[in-house]
Every structure is written in C-alpha cells, then in structure tokens.
Design an enzyme around this catalytic site. Structure first.
Site, short mmCIF file in Angstrom:
data_model
loop_
_atom_site.label_atom_id
_atom_site.label_comp_id
_atom_site.label_asym_id
_atom_site.label_seq_id
_atom_site.Cartn_x
_atom_site.Cartn_y
_atom_site.Cartn_z
N ARG A 110 0.84 -1.21 0.00
CA ARG A 110 0.00 0.00 0.00
C ARG A 110 0.87 1.26 0.00
O ARG A 110 0.43 2.33 -0.40
CB ARG A 110 -0.96 -0.01 1.21
N TYR A 147 -15.23 16.60 -16.01
CA TYR A 147 -15.68 15.21 -16.04
C TYR A 147 -16.72 15.02 -14.93
O TYR A 147 -16.56 15.52 -13.81
CB TYR A 147 -14.47 14.29 -15.83
N ASP A 162 -6.21 18.07 -14.82
CA ASP A 162 -6.49 16.73 -15.33
C ASP A 162 -6.08 16.72 -16.80
O ASP A 162 -6.68 17.39 -17.64
CB ASP A 162 -7.99 16.43 -15.17
N LYS A 184 -7.09 5.50 -19.56
CA LYS A 184 -7.34 6.02 -20.91
C LYS A 184 -6.07 5.92 -21.77
O LYS A 184 -5.57 4.83 -21.99
CB LYS A 184 -7.87 7.44 -20.80
C1 PLP Z 1 -11.07 13.40 -17.82
C2 PLP Z 1 -11.25 12.26 -16.86
N1 PLP Z 1 -10.69 12.33 -15.64
C3 PLP Z 1 -10.83 11.34 -14.74
C4 PLP Z 1 -11.57 10.21 -15.04
C5 PLP Z 1 -11.73 9.14 -14.00
O1 PLP Z 1 -10.90 8.07 -14.28
P1 PLP Z 1 -11.17 6.56 -13.77
O2 PLP Z 1 -12.40 6.09 -14.46
O3 PLP Z 1 -9.91 5.85 -14.15
O4 PLP Z 1 -11.37 6.64 -12.29
C6 PLP Z 1 -12.14 10.07 -16.31
C7 PLP Z 1 -12.91 8.86 -16.65
O5 PLP Z 1 -13.57 8.79 -17.66
C8 PLP Z 1 -11.99 11.12 -17.24
O6 PLP Z 1 -12.53 11.06 -18.47
#
Ligand code: PLP
Length: 392
Positions: free
Chosen positions: A57, A110, A182, A207
C-alpha cells in the site's frame, strides 16, 4: 532447507533474484510486502516514499517504475499512482483540502470529478466556485483568503473545451494557490501542464496512458517534492494504491503512446471534418475545427487536437440513439483512449450525475454523442459512421 518438511518447504519457496543481469522489461513484483534483515531499515521505510520497499500500500517496484515514467514524461519530480483516475483525484483533493477551504474549478468538468467537488461541499464544507476554463480574470475575482486550489482539465470531457493553462496557472500562482490539471484527454504527448505553471497533473491511466482498454488506474504527478510528500502520505492512508499488474500493463502500453496519439488525432481529424459536412449533423465539437470556441487557444497550446470529439445530430436524442444503435465497428461502451473506437451518450452515462442546468452550462445536449476515436483505418471508421448516419 533440506531438513525441512514439505509443508514448510512449499511455504518458504526459493526467491532467486538476478544479480549479474537486469531484465529488459520491468518485472511484475506481485507481492504485498518485502523481507528485511535489519529492523531499522524496515521501520524507516514505513514513513517515507523514498525508503526501502516495505508494504504494497506504500510502494512497490513495478508501481514505482510507472510513477517514475509518468513523472518523467510530465516533467514532474515524482508521482503517486492510484487504483483509478478518481482514486488519484480524490487522494489529491482530500490530501490537500480541509473543511472551510475554497476551491476554484472550471465549469466544464468530467462528471465524477464534478460530483466529488459537490460532495466535498455538502459533506465537508469545502466551498467551490466554478469559472470558465479560459478566464484568468474570473480566477482573480473568485480568490478568497481560504482558496487553496484551482482545478482544470487540459481538454474537457466531453465537449473538448481547452483550458488557458498559461493564463489560469499564472492567476493561481499570483494568488498563492496550487493548480491541479487533469491531463487525461491530452496525455503528456500533447501537453505537459507543469511547463505552463501547473503544480499537480492528474490522469485517468485507464485512458491513453495504458491505451488498450484492459486497465483501470490513475496517477498524480507533482512539480514539488513537498506537495508530493503530503499527497503520498494521504494516499497511503486512503488506500488508493495501484496494483502492480495494472502498473505493468500500463508501462507496456505507454511504450506506444506517441505512436497511438498520432493516429488517434489523425483519425479524429478525418471523422470530425467529414461529420461537420454531413447534413444529419448539427454541430461537431473538436478543438481542431475552426468553428470550435477553443480552436485558437488549442492551436497555440497543443501540437494536435486529441482523439475525442462530440457531435450533435440534427434530429436530437432520437437520432442520437439511432446512430448509436446503427454503428457496427465503433463500440457503444464507456471509457476512451484505447485502440478501439468507442461512442457513448454523455447525458445518460459519463455525466448522468450532472444536473440539467450543469449539462446545459457545459453545452452537453440530449442529442450529443461522444466519440473516442481509436487507431483503426480512418476509411473503415468513416464507412461505419456514414452507414450509421444514412440508416437514421
Ligand atoms: C477526464 C477524466 N478524468 C478522470 C476520469 C476518472 O478516471 P477513472 O475512471 O480511471 O477513475 C475520467 C474517466 O472517464 C476522465 O474522463
């Protein structure tokens, strides 16, 4: 060992480690902990990210390889990998905020991130002000004595607005607050937010970084050692830990990231341009098109415009639903950034928790379809889209 019984021997298996040679590919350290001769080294490793590997962890060599690789690509000093993008985002927000603090976040976010901020406000009294992604003056006007963070997305999900990173980060720096970006949609191939003044970069590793739709993971990269240590300590408490096998798959996928991004962007250009000229389509939202509100900014900030776009069908929601049923090659599925083309309906899936007012503010319509373009041949993709449009 030869005097031991089989029951003991199968528990205490040999652990030969290569000493004179290094593996070409990073091995998967599929272990939850590490063995010590010296109790002092064991104790020291419990309290810091750069001590001996102690417990999964806290840290793991395969996960550390991923952290170092992404920190290197993003130009940060260190990174904390997590079990998902939301794990990384929550580790950063919960690790740096306390009740009574104030966050400035861009309007278009998001859906799960917007929901996290709303929950922080409701449950922990963290106040949130939303501002446009390209308005540094709005950041300056929103700053309060309690403001701690500015939260941005390089390319927003799903309408692909591009943030004015240099302007927004400068406004945050003047106010002495940290900027979190992000960078999932851009990937470090198209943008490295730390170069534009960001303090923390987060990714859904699920992604583009992993790229093959077989991993759920996240990571936060830090421009400063101090902020890294604060978030690492909290991530360890939270248990947002990345799994070594997911880290290994991500490392393997990342080796083709620049090649994949090139094809994602090129395919998006073909589809977005042709859709924009199709009579069944009312609007296409891709920053590479001159009609997109972020086009000028995107052309200055990014070498290409990304592999995700959205479009609105002239026939609204029924047409959108028909299109999604009609496609054969593109898959109706969540997520993005993998090798295969995926489509979805943001209003009922990725952004389902966003209010009607929030959807309208983000420009997400009932008939909006999001396309995450894969790396297939562009003409095969266009043939599929064209037949799906014709059959509406
Ligand atoms: C721009 C963006 N940030 C964060 C996330 C969250 O990622 P996760 O699904 O791996 O938790 C997503 C998921 O689609 C996303 O599109």
């Amino acid at each position: 060992m030869s005097s031991l019984h089989p029951e003991t021997r199968v528990v205490h298996l040999p652990r030969p480690m290569p000493e004179a040679s290094t593996p070409i590919s990073m091995p998967i350290y599929q272990t939850s902990g590490f063995v010590f001769d010296d109790p002092a080294v064991f104790a020291d490793g419990m309290g810091r990210p750069d001590g001996a590997y102690v417990y999964g962890r806290l840290s793991n060599p395969t996960v550390r390889a991923l952290e170092e690789a992404v920190a290197g690509l993003e130009g940060g000093v260190a990174a904390v990998a997590a079990g998902s993008g939301m794990g990384a985002i929550n580790a950063v927000l919960l690790g740096l905020l306390k009740s009574g603090d104030h966050v400035i976040a861009q309007s278009a976010l998001y859906g799960a991130t917007a929901q996290t901020l709303a929950d922080l406000a409701e449950r922990f009294g963290v106040e949130v002000t939303r501002v446009p992604e390209d308005d540094p003056a709005a950041v300056r006007a929103a700053v309060r004595p309690t403001t701690k963070l500015l939260y941005l997305e390089t390319i927003a999900n799903p309408m692909t607005q591009v943030a004015d990173l240099p302007g927004m980060c400068a406004a945050a720096r003047e106010a002495g607050i940290l900027t979190v970006v992000d960078n999932t949609f851009a990937s470090p191939v198209l943008c490295r937010p730390i170069e534009h003044g960001a303090d923390i970069v987060v990714h859904s590793v699920t992604k583009y970084l992993s790229g093959h739709t077989d991993v759920v993971g996240g990571i936060a990269v830090f421009a400063s050692e101090d902020v890294y240590r604060r978030v690492w300590s909290y991530a360890v408490e939270l248990g947002a830990t990345a799994d070594p096998f997911a880290a290994w798959l991500t490392l393997r996928g990342m080796q083709t990231l620049p090649l994949r991004m090139e094809r994602h962007c090129a395919n998006a250009r073909v589809l977005a341009t042709r859709l924009a000229g199709h009579p069944a389509v009312a609007a296409v939202h891709w920053p590479g098109l001159p009609s997109h509100p972020s086009h000028e900014l995107a052309a200055k900030l990014l070498p290409d415009f990304g592999g995700v776009f959205s479009f609105d069908l002239a026939g609204g929601r029924p047409a959108g639903e028909a299109f999604m049923r009609n496609v054969r090659l593109a898959l109706l599925a969540p997520s993005l950034g993998g090798v295969e083309t995926l489509i979805l309906h943001p209003a009922t899936t990725s952004h389902r928790t966003v209010s009607a007012a929030g959807l309208a503010a983000a420009g997400i319509g009932e008939g909006t379809v999001r396309v995450a373009v894969g790396i297939e041949h562009a003409e095969d993709l266009w043939a599929d889209f064209a037949q799906a449009l014709d059959a509406i």
